[in-house]
Write an enzyme that holds these catalytic residues in place. Structure first.
Site, PDB file in Angstrom:
ATOM      1  N   VAL A 181       0.838  -1.206   0.000  1.00  0.00           N
ATOM      2  CA  VAL A 181       0.000   0.000   0.000  1.00  0.00           C
ATOM      3  C   VAL A 181       0.873   1.256   0.000  1.00  0.00           C
ATOM      4  O   VAL A 181       0.667   2.179  -0.795  1.00  0.00           O
ATOM      5  CB  VAL A 181      -0.956  -0.005   1.224  1.00  0.00           C
ATOM      6  CG1 VAL A 181      -1.693   1.323   1.342  1.00  0.00           C
ATOM      7  CG2 VAL A 181      -1.943  -1.161   1.116  1.00  0.00           C
ATOM      8  N   ARG A 193      -9.966 -19.720   1.843  1.00  0.00           N
ATOM      9  CA  ARG A 193      -9.681 -20.714   0.802  1.00  0.00           C
ATOM     10  C   ARG A 193     -10.993 -20.890   0.058  1.00  0.00           C
ATOM     11  O   ARG A 193     -11.983 -21.329   0.647  1.00  0.00           O
ATOM     12  CB  ARG A 193      -9.258 -22.052   1.419  1.00  0.00           C
ATOM     13  CG  ARG A 193      -8.015 -21.986   2.302  1.00  0.00           C
ATOM     14  CD  ARG A 193      -7.548 -23.394   2.628  1.00  0.00           C
ATOM     15  NE  ARG A 193      -6.619 -23.439   3.753  1.00  0.00           N
ATOM     16  CZ  ARG A 193      -5.307 -23.230   3.648  1.00  0.00           C
ATOM     17  NH1 ARG A 193      -4.785 -22.924   2.480  1.00  0.00           N
ATOM     18  NH2 ARG A 193      -4.526 -23.316   4.707  1.00  0.00           N
ATOM     19  N   GLY A 195       0.052 -18.541  -1.018  1.00  0.00           N
ATOM     20  CA  GLY A 195       0.863 -19.718  -1.341  1.00  0.00           C
ATOM     21  C   GLY A 195       0.532 -20.274  -2.716  1.00  0.00           C
ATOM     22  O   GLY A 195      -0.038 -19.579  -3.558  1.00  0.00           O
ATOM     23  N   THR A 247       3.312 -17.908   3.140  1.00  0.00           N
ATOM     24  CA  THR A 247       2.891 -19.199   3.689  1.00  0.00           C
ATOM     25  C   THR A 247       3.938 -19.671   4.679  1.00  0.00           C
ATOM     26  O   THR A 247       5.143 -19.527   4.417  1.00  0.00           O
ATOM     27  CB  THR A 247       2.698 -20.279   2.598  1.00  0.00           C
ATOM     28  OG1 THR A 247       2.642 -21.577   3.231  1.00  0.00           O
ATOM     29  CG2 THR A 247       3.819 -20.313   1.584  1.00  0.00           C
ATOM     30  N   GLY A 269       3.303 -27.939   7.770  1.00  0.00           N
ATOM     31  CA  GLY A 269       4.105 -27.885   6.547  1.00  0.00           C
ATOM     32  C   GLY A 269       3.424 -28.535   5.367  1.00  0.00           C
ATOM     33  O   GLY A 269       4.033 -28.706   4.312  1.00  0.00           O
ATOM     34  N   ARG A 270       2.168 -28.912   5.565  1.00  0.00           N
ATOM     35  CA  ARG A 270       1.404 -29.622   4.519  1.00  0.00           C
ATOM     36  C   ARG A 270       2.209 -30.823   4.022  1.00  0.00           C
ATOM     37  O   ARG A 270       2.551 -31.674   4.825  1.00  0.00           O
ATOM     38  CB  ARG A 270       1.043 -28.669   3.378  1.00  0.00           C
ATOM     39  CG  ARG A 270      -0.161 -29.149   2.581  1.00  0.00           C
ATOM     40  CD  ARG A 270      -0.568 -28.164   1.524  1.00  0.00           C
ATOM     41  NE  ARG A 270      -1.211 -26.976   2.078  1.00  0.00           N
ATOM     42  CZ  ARG A 270      -2.501 -26.913   2.424  1.00  0.00           C
ATOM     43  NH1 ARG A 270      -3.270 -27.954   2.248  1.00  0.00           N
ATOM     44  NH2 ARG A 270      -3.009 -25.809   2.923  1.00  0.00           N
ATOM     45  N   GLY A 329      17.755 -29.743  18.502  1.00  0.00           N
ATOM     46  CA  GLY A 329      18.592 -30.886  18.892  1.00  0.00           C
ATOM     47  C   GLY A 329      17.799 -32.170  18.946  1.00  0.00           C
ATOM     48  O   GLY A 329      17.979 -32.989  19.865  1.00  0.00           O
ATOM     49  N   ALA A 330      16.939 -32.381  17.955  1.00  0.00           N
ATOM     50  CA  ALA A 330      16.081 -33.570  17.959  1.00  0.00           C
ATOM     51  C   ALA A 330      16.908 -34.847  17.793  1.00  0.00           C
ATOM     52  O   ALA A 330      17.957 -34.840  17.158  1.00  0.00           O
ATOM     53  CB  ALA A 330      15.081 -33.467  16.805  1.00  0.00           C
ATOM     54  N   HIS A 376      -2.109 -25.108  14.815  1.00  0.00           N
ATOM     55  CA  HIS A 376      -2.260 -23.736  14.313  1.00  0.00           C
ATOM     56  C   HIS A 376      -1.533 -22.676  15.133  1.00  0.00           C
ATOM     57  O   HIS A 376      -1.446 -21.524  14.690  1.00  0.00           O
ATOM     58  CB  HIS A 376      -3.746 -23.382  14.198  1.00  0.00           C
ATOM     59  CG  HIS A 376      -4.396 -24.063  13.022  1.00  0.00           C
ATOM     60  ND1 HIS A 376      -4.784 -25.381  13.068  1.00  0.00           N
ATOM     61  CD2 HIS A 376      -4.682 -23.621  11.776  1.00  0.00           C
ATOM     62  CE1 HIS A 376      -5.311 -25.721  11.894  1.00  0.00           C
ATOM     63  NE2 HIS A 376      -5.258 -24.669  11.092  1.00  0.00           N
ATOM     64  N   GLN A 427       1.369 -22.426  15.229  1.00  0.00           N
ATOM     65  CA  GLN A 427       2.493 -22.060  14.340  1.00  0.00           C
ATOM     66  C   GLN A 427       2.122 -20.982  13.343  1.00  0.00           C
ATOM     67  O   GLN A 427       2.986 -20.394  12.698  1.00  0.00           O
ATOM     68  CB  GLN A 427       2.971 -23.304  13.570  1.00  0.00           C
ATOM     69  CG  GLN A 427       3.599 -24.346  14.463  1.00  0.00           C
ATOM     70  CD  GLN A 427       3.601 -25.723  13.827  1.00  0.00           C
ATOM     71  OE1 GLN A 427       4.587 -26.126  13.245  1.00  0.00           O
ATOM     72  NE2 GLN A 427       2.499 -26.450  13.916  1.00  0.00           N
TER      73      GLN A 427
END
Ligand code: F6P
Length: 333
Positions: free
Chosen positions: A35, A83, A113, A137, A182-183, A197-198, A263, A265
């Site tokens: 804008v 959507r 997206g 996205t 992340g679909r 550190g997974a 959600h 996230q």
């Protein structure tokens, strides 16, 4: 790579802007940049509400620079999003094109997206409406841009939550499976996995098996590790978090706790990185339209703004960084 850009001749006086698909932190910063750049260049701007729903239902109104005050730091989108299944049908796209003409909107910027960009491509091909996109996205799954708006914030939100889970996992000597969004892509999972550190990272693109994960967890236990965190992407097939937990329980008897971040996230104040890329991309989108180019996404590669035809951005697969997962595995010994 040769990138052929679509060009258009008509002069642009009034630009429409909309946000579409899942909301992403930083969309507001992008709309603000769109804008204000347009106003600075002497163009009028109209906001289109609720994504493609606003095209069909004629939810369009003028926006001024002052309407954008104090939104750079806000999550969500002040233009609302949606959507629209209807917009996949040509008759509804025709209605949308007619409403744009009714409001004398000459060109449009879409913040969204891949699904949103496919709608934009159709509007250009069927009705010659010039559209430029900014990638908004959390999934970071668009080809031709290193990052999408909202990804950095989503990763940080998921990371903060996972760090908290680590505290309780550690206190109880427990195994947790944390599922991120992340679909169909594993970008959020690979970034969060490395950063937290997974002990194991599952993404749709990587051939890890439950057996391998179990093997690693058992090895880790032998080495004295008392708690473990597995990060898995929601698009993981076969087996999302609960399936993995069940498989691990059956094989080892270990009680794997599941935490689906969901959600959360998508919300929250955008990070500085997201605000900055959103501002740069939004501002560039206006300059691209002024230069007479369209049917493309403005992205970012190696910190430079780039232009990527919608067709490339939506049809090519952007691979999750395997290096991140490999490094994460190396460091999880
Ligand atoms: O595309 C963003 C995203 O949050 C994906 O990660 C997730 O799969 C999807 O949207 C969820 O969509 P919705 O909120 O419509 O259920």
């Amino acid at each position: 790579m040769i990138r052929i850009m679509a060009v258009f001749q008509k002069s642009v006086k009034r630009i429409g802007v909309f946000t579409s698909g899942g909301d992403a932190p930083g969309m507001n910063a992008c709309v603000r940049a769109i804008v204000r750049t347009a106003r600075a260049r002497g163009l009028e701007v109209w906001g289109i509400e609720k994504g493609y729903v606003g095209f069909i239902e004629n939810l369009m109104r003028p926006l001024e620079a002052r309407d954008m005050a104090n939104i750079i730091q806000r999550g969500g989108t002040v233009l609302k999003t949606g959507r629209s299944a209807e917009f996949m049908k040509s008759e509804y796209r025709k209605k949308g094109a007619e409403n744009l003409a009714l409001n004398q909107i000459d060109a449009v910027v879409c913040v969204g997206g891949d699904g949103s960009f496919r709608g934009a491509m159709a509007l250009w091909r069927e009705f010659q409406i010039p559209i430029v996109g900014a990638p908004g996205t959390i999934d970071n799954d668009l080809y031709g841009t290193d990052f999408t708006i909202g990804f950095d914030t989503a990763v940080n939100t998921a990371l903060e939550a996972t760090d908290k889970i680590r505290d309780t996992a550690d206190s109880h000597d427990r195994l947790f499976i944390v599922e991120v969004m992340g679909r169909n892509s594993g970008h959020i999972a690979s970034f969060v996995g490395l950063a937290c550190g997974a002990e194991e990272v599952f993404t749709p693109e990587i051939n890890t098996t439950v057996d391998k994960a179990v093997e690693k967890i058992m090895e880790a236990l032998k080495k004295g590790k008392r708690s473990s965190i597995i990060i898995t992407a929601e698009g993981q097939k076969p087996g999302r978090a609960y399936d993995l937990a069940e498989a691990i329980r059956k094989k080892t008897g270990l009680d794997a706790k599941v935490c689906i971040l969901g959600h959360i996230q998508r919300g929250g104040s955008p990070t500085a990185t997201d605000r900055i890329i959103a501002s740069r991309m939004g501002s560039s989108a206006i300059d691209v339209l002024i230069s007479g180019h369209c049917d493309l996404m403005v992205g970012i590669e190696k910190n430079e703004i780039v232009q990527v035809p919608f067709e490339l951005a939506t049809q090519r697969e952007k691979k999750t960084s395997l290096d991140y997962v490999k490094l994460s595995n190396l460091l999880a010994i």
